[in-house]
Design an enzyme around this catalytic site. Sequence first.
Site, PDB file in Angstrom:
ATOM      1  N   ARG A 104       0.854  -1.179   0.000  1.00 45.47           N
ATOM      2  CA  ARG A 104       0.000   0.000   0.000  1.00 45.47           C
ATOM      3  C   ARG A 104       0.896   1.236   0.000  1.00 45.47           C
ATOM      4  O   ARG A 104       1.666   1.438   0.938  1.00 45.47           O
ATOM      5  CB  ARG A 104      -0.868  -0.036   1.263  1.00 45.47           C
ATOM      6  N   THR A 108      -0.669   7.580  -1.204  1.00 44.68           N
ATOM      7  CA  THR A 108      -1.907   7.526  -1.994  1.00 44.68           C
ATOM      8  C   THR A 108      -2.854   6.440  -1.500  1.00 44.68           C
ATOM      9  O   THR A 108      -4.026   6.419  -1.878  1.00 44.68           O
ATOM     10  CB  THR A 108      -1.586   7.199  -3.465  1.00 44.68           C
ATOM     11  N   ASP A 200      -3.184  -4.195  12.590  1.00 46.90           N
ATOM     12  CA  ASP A 200      -2.535  -4.587  11.334  1.00 46.90           C
ATOM     13  C   ASP A 200      -2.402  -6.103  11.295  1.00 46.90           C
ATOM     14  O   ASP A 200      -1.630  -6.695  12.074  1.00 46.90           O
ATOM     15  CB  ASP A 200      -1.156  -3.915  11.228  1.00 46.90           C
ATOM     16  N   ASP A 203       1.222  -7.494  10.667  1.00 49.84           N
ATOM     17  CA  ASP A 203       2.090  -7.352  11.837  1.00 49.84           C
ATOM     18  C   ASP A 203       1.714  -8.333  12.942  1.00 49.84           C
ATOM     19  O   ASP A 203       2.579  -8.906  13.596  1.00 49.84           O
ATOM     20  CB  ASP A 203       2.018  -5.922  12.376  1.00 49.84           C
TER      21      ASP A 203
HETATM   22  N1  URA Z   1      -4.997  -3.702   6.891  1.00 50.83           N
HETATM   23  C1  URA Z   1      -4.880  -4.173   8.154  1.00 50.83           C
HETATM   24  O1  URA Z   1      -4.069  -5.050   8.418  1.00 50.83           O
HETATM   25  N2  URA Z   1      -5.685  -3.676   9.103  1.00 50.83           N
HETATM   26  C2  URA Z   1      -6.591  -2.721   8.861  1.00 50.83           C
HETATM   27  O2  URA Z   1      -7.316  -2.316   9.776  1.00 50.83           O
HETATM   28  C3  URA Z   1      -6.694  -2.223   7.544  1.00 50.83           C
HETATM   29  C4  URA Z   1      -5.878  -2.740   6.575  1.00 50.83           C
END
Ligand code: URA
Length: 209
Positions: A104, A108, A200, A203
């Site tokens: 990502r 942007t 995330d 993570d």
């Molecule tokens: N990606 C993630 O890992 N968590 C989110 O809340 C949004 C995108």
Amino acid sequence: MQGVTVADHPLIRHKLTLLRRKETSTASFRRLVREVATLLCYEVTRDLPMEDVEIETPVAVMQSPVLSGKKLVFASILRAGTGLLDGMLDLVPSARVAHVGLYRDPDTLQAVEYYFKAPEGLAERLTIVVDPMLATGHSAIAAIDRLKEAGAAELRFVCLLAAPEGVSALRDHHPDVPILTAAIDERLDEHAYIVPGLGDAGDRLFGTK
Ligand code: URA
């Protein structure tokens, strides 16, 4: 919404609560994602075509159903898709696997491709795209664009959690692709995280934060 299914089985809902808790360890998070993926896989494959074959039991000859057609493809959006992929493969070990590497862009928020590898014969196979979080929908849309470009004609999308924004975007861009999710949360925050979400997913799966 049409084309969107929330798999709200009590086991899925219970495990999702454990996944959301911030104190859940990396090891538990990984195991739970794998378990929920197995349950979602059961749901997303419930209408697969079947054909009868003749078999012999220890007692008699009979006609018995097996899956028909070409092997499924699970398409994992790297890197967090790996967590779901493992659980899907537990249930369908003979499935083929595609990997779509996207990151990502932090400015942007658009998905940028850095890796793509898919099995042959995508046009004749059902492709199930997996990514734990459907947030803005950019990654899912880009991955499905790319898989269609490579020949995929019948696709489904499976995630753990979706934001309403991501669901709308994916349905707008790819109305032919049904979505299966364990829950649809309230909204996205200003950093495109799902609220309340689970943080995330990458993570938490890999212990990188
Ligand atoms: N990606 C993630 O890992 N968590 C989110 O809340 C949004 C995108």
